[in-house]
Design a protein around this motif. Structure first.
Motif, PDB file in Angstrom:
ATOM      1  N   GLN A  40       0.864  -1.170   0.000  1.00 52.52           N
ATOM      2  CA  GLN A  40       0.000   0.000   0.000  1.00 52.52           C
ATOM      3  C   GLN A  40       0.901   1.220   0.000  1.00 52.52           C
ATOM      4  N   GLY A  41       0.383   2.319  -0.492  1.00 52.84           N
ATOM      5  CA  GLY A  41       1.162   3.542  -0.494  1.00 52.84           C
ATOM      6  C   GLY A  41       2.157   3.633  -1.633  1.00 52.84           C
ATOM      7  N   TRP A  42       1.968   2.829  -2.671  1.00 46.60           N
ATOM      8  CA  TRP A  42       2.823   2.901  -3.846  1.00 46.60           C
ATOM      9  C   TRP A  42       2.129   3.737  -4.910  1.00 46.60           C
ATOM     10  N   VAL A  43       2.926   4.263  -5.853  1.00 46.41           N
ATOM     11  CA  VAL A  43       2.391   4.989  -6.994  1.00 46.41           C
ATOM     12  C   VAL A  43       3.018   4.465  -8.278  1.00 46.41           C
ATOM     13  N   ASP A  44       2.307   4.717  -9.360  1.00 44.67           N
ATOM     14  CA  ASP A  44       2.760   4.392 -10.704  1.00 44.67           C
ATOM     15  C   ASP A  44       2.987   5.730 -11.404  1.00 44.67           C
ATOM     16  N   THR A  45       4.216   5.970 -11.834  1.00 42.66           N
ATOM     17  CA  THR A  45       4.541   7.217 -12.521  1.00 42.66           C
ATOM     18  C   THR A  45       4.965   6.917 -13.943  1.00 42.66           C
ATOM     19  N   ARG A  46       4.393   7.681 -14.853  1.00 40.19           N
ATOM     20  CA  ARG A  46       4.784   7.612 -16.261  1.00 40.19           C
ATOM     21  C   ARG A  46       5.383   8.967 -16.630  1.00 40.19           C
ATOM     22  N   LEU A  47       6.567   8.925 -17.224  1.00 37.33           N
ATOM     23  CA  LEU A  47       7.232  10.139 -17.715  1.00 37.33           C
ATOM     24  C   LEU A  47       7.368  10.018 -19.230  1.00 37.33           C
ATOM     25  N   TYR A  48       7.084  11.108 -19.934  1.00 33.81           N
ATOM     26  CA  TYR A  48       7.144  11.125 -21.397  1.00 33.81           C
ATOM     27  C   TYR A  48       8.278  12.031 -21.848  1.00 33.81           C
ATOM     28  N   PHE A  49       9.214  11.455 -22.602  1.00 39.07           N
ATOM     29  CA  PHE A  49      10.400  12.157 -23.073  1.00 39.07           C
ATOM     30  C   PHE A  49      10.359  12.262 -24.595  1.00 39.07           C
ATOM     31  N   GLY A  50      10.446  13.484 -25.124  1.00 37.46           N
ATOM     32  CA  GLY A  50      10.547  13.671 -26.562  1.00 37.46           C
ATOM     33  C   GLY A  50      11.983  13.488 -27.014  1.00 37.46           C
ATOM     34  N   LEU A  51      12.172  12.672 -28.054  1.00 44.93           N
ATOM     35  CA  LEU A  51      13.525  12.406 -28.556  1.00 44.93           C
ATOM     36  C   LEU A  51      13.866  13.211 -29.798  1.00 44.93           C
ATOM     37  N   GLY A  52      12.862  13.735 -30.470  1.00 48.16           N
ATOM     38  CA  GLY A  52      13.103  14.491 -31.695  1.00 48.16           C
ATOM     39  C   GLY A  52      11.926  14.336 -32.633  1.00 48.16           C
ATOM     40  N   LEU A  53      11.972  15.090 -33.720  1.00 43.26           N
ATOM     41  CA  LEU A  53      10.872  15.075 -34.681  1.00 43.26           C
ATOM     42  C   LEU A  53      10.722  13.700 -35.321  1.00 43.26           C
ATOM     43  N   ALA A  54       9.479  13.264 -35.452  1.00 38.64           N
ATOM     44  CA  ALA A  54       9.197  11.922 -35.985  1.00 38.64           C
ATOM     45  C   ALA A  54       9.659  11.771 -37.426  1.00 38.64           C
ATOM     46  N   ASP A  55       9.567  12.827 -38.212  1.00 42.71           N
ATOM     47  CA  ASP A  55       9.948  12.719 -39.626  1.00 42.71           C
ATOM     48  C   ASP A  55      11.427  13.024 -39.874  1.00 42.71           C
ATOM     49  N   TRP A 128      16.762  15.758 -17.756  1.00 41.51           N
ATOM     50  CA  TRP A 128      16.408  15.663 -19.180  1.00 41.51           C
ATOM     51  C   TRP A 128      16.251  17.060 -19.792  1.00 41.51           C
ATOM     52  N   LYS A 129      15.546  17.935 -19.098  1.00 36.46           N
ATOM     53  CA  LYS A 129      15.331  19.283 -19.626  1.00 36.46           C
ATOM     54  C   LYS A 129      16.652  20.029 -19.770  1.00 36.46           C
ATOM     55  N   GLN A 130      17.549  19.833 -18.810  1.00 34.64           N
ATOM     56  CA  GLN A 130      18.858  20.473 -18.892  1.00 34.64           C
ATOM     57  C   GLN A 130      19.656  19.919 -20.066  1.00 34.64           C
ATOM     58  N   ARG A 131      19.599  18.609 -20.254  1.00 33.42           N
ATOM     59  CA  ARG A 131      20.376  17.967 -21.316  1.00 33.42           C
ATOM     60  C   ARG A 131      19.868  18.348 -22.702  1.00 33.42           C
ATOM     61  N   THR A 132      18.531  18.418 -22.860  1.00 31.87           N
ATOM     62  CA  THR A 132      17.941  18.599 -24.188  1.00 31.87           C
ATOM     63  C   THR A 132      17.445  20.012 -24.473  1.00 31.87           C
ATOM     64  N   GLY A 133      17.224  20.803 -23.441  1.00 28.04           N
ATOM     65  CA  GLY A 133      16.615  22.113 -23.640  1.00 28.04           C
ATOM     66  C   GLY A 133      15.108  22.050 -23.791  1.00 28.04           C
ATOM     67  N   ASP A 134      14.521  20.861 -23.614  1.00 28.91           N
ATOM     68  CA  ASP A 134      13.066  20.719 -23.703  1.00 28.91           C
ATOM     69  C   ASP A 134      12.394  21.550 -22.619  1.00 28.91           C
ATOM     70  N   GLN A 135      11.193  22.043 -22.923  1.00 24.49           N
ATOM     71  CA  GLN A 135      10.441  22.827 -21.952  1.00 24.49           C
ATOM     72  C   GLN A 135       9.801  21.953 -20.883  1.00 24.49           C
ATOM     73  N   SER A 136       9.525  20.692 -21.219  1.00 22.69           N
ATOM     74  CA  SER A 136       8.730  19.880 -20.315  1.00 22.69           C
ATOM     75  C   SER A 136       9.026  18.393 -20.468  1.00 22.69           C
ATOM     76  N   VAL A 137       8.824  17.673 -19.394  1.00 22.50           N
ATOM     77  CA  VAL A 137       8.726  16.208 -19.395  1.00 22.50           C
ATOM     78  C   VAL A 137       7.397  15.919 -18.702  1.00 22.50           C
ATOM     79  N   LEU A 138       6.435  15.408 -19.464  1.00 20.64           N
ATOM     80  CA  LEU A 138       5.116  15.140 -18.889  1.00 20.64           C
ATOM     81  C   LEU A 138       5.231  14.053 -17.833  1.00 20.64           C
ATOM     82  N   ARG A 139       4.596  14.290 -16.686  1.00 19.34           N
ATOM     83  CA  ARG A 139       4.567  13.333 -15.580  1.00 19.34           C
ATOM     84  C   ARG A 139       3.109  13.018 -15.261  1.00 19.34           C
TER      85      ARG A 139
END
Length: 148
Positions: A40-55, A128-139
């Motif tokens: 009990q008292g556990w959580v499930d966290t999902r983080l979304y990291f953008g790697l670059g443009l799909a095309d 991640w934001k420091q490494r990539t300059g991304d504005q966000s990592v969705l949590r």
């Protein structure tokens, strides 16, 4: 008739012995803080990291660079286990007229919900934001009913 009854009882006893044989009934991994039988008292966290443009798969973060980040920033903080899923995502940043289509990774971590563990997650996002300059990592974090 008595022979059939006796034979049935013997077969039942043998089958019961198979069900309780060491290694069969207790094959579930648990018994320590990282692998509780039920928690009990556990959580499930999902983080979304953008790697670059799909095309433009040749640009952005490579698989090797992702694995290095995972090894250095994530696995050191959560060595007991995690999952990574390749996902396709879209992101529309501030001042953008349309969303970008992104190659992405979804990191899934289940852990006891403590201030220390939440700080580890925030440190991963900041790295991640420091490494990539991304504005966000969705949590996305939600309560989890876990067992091992």
């Amino acid at each position: 008739m008595k022979f059939r009854l006796l034979l049935s009882l013997v077969l039942l006893a043998l089958l019961a012995g198979c069900a309780t044989r060491p290694g069969v009934a207790d094959a579930v991994l648990h018994g320590d803080a990282a692998h509780p039988a039920q928690a009990q008292g556990w959580v499930d966290t999902r983080l979304y990291f953008g790697l670059g443009l799909a095309d433009q798969p040749q640009q952005g973060i490579s698989e090797q660079a992702w694995r290095e980040f995972l090894d250095r920033e994530v696995s050191t903080r959560f060595p007991d286990g995690l999952s990574v899923v390749d996902v396709y995502g879209q992101w529309q940043g501030k001042q953008q007229a349309s969303p970008e289509r992104l190659r992405s990774k979804m990191l899934v971590i289940d852990y006891p919900d403590t201030p220390a563990n939440r700080a580890k997650v925030e440190a991963i996002r900041a790295a991640w934001k420091q490494r990539t300059g991304d504005q966000s990592v969705l949590r996305v974090t939600q309560p989890a009913d876990v067992s091992f």
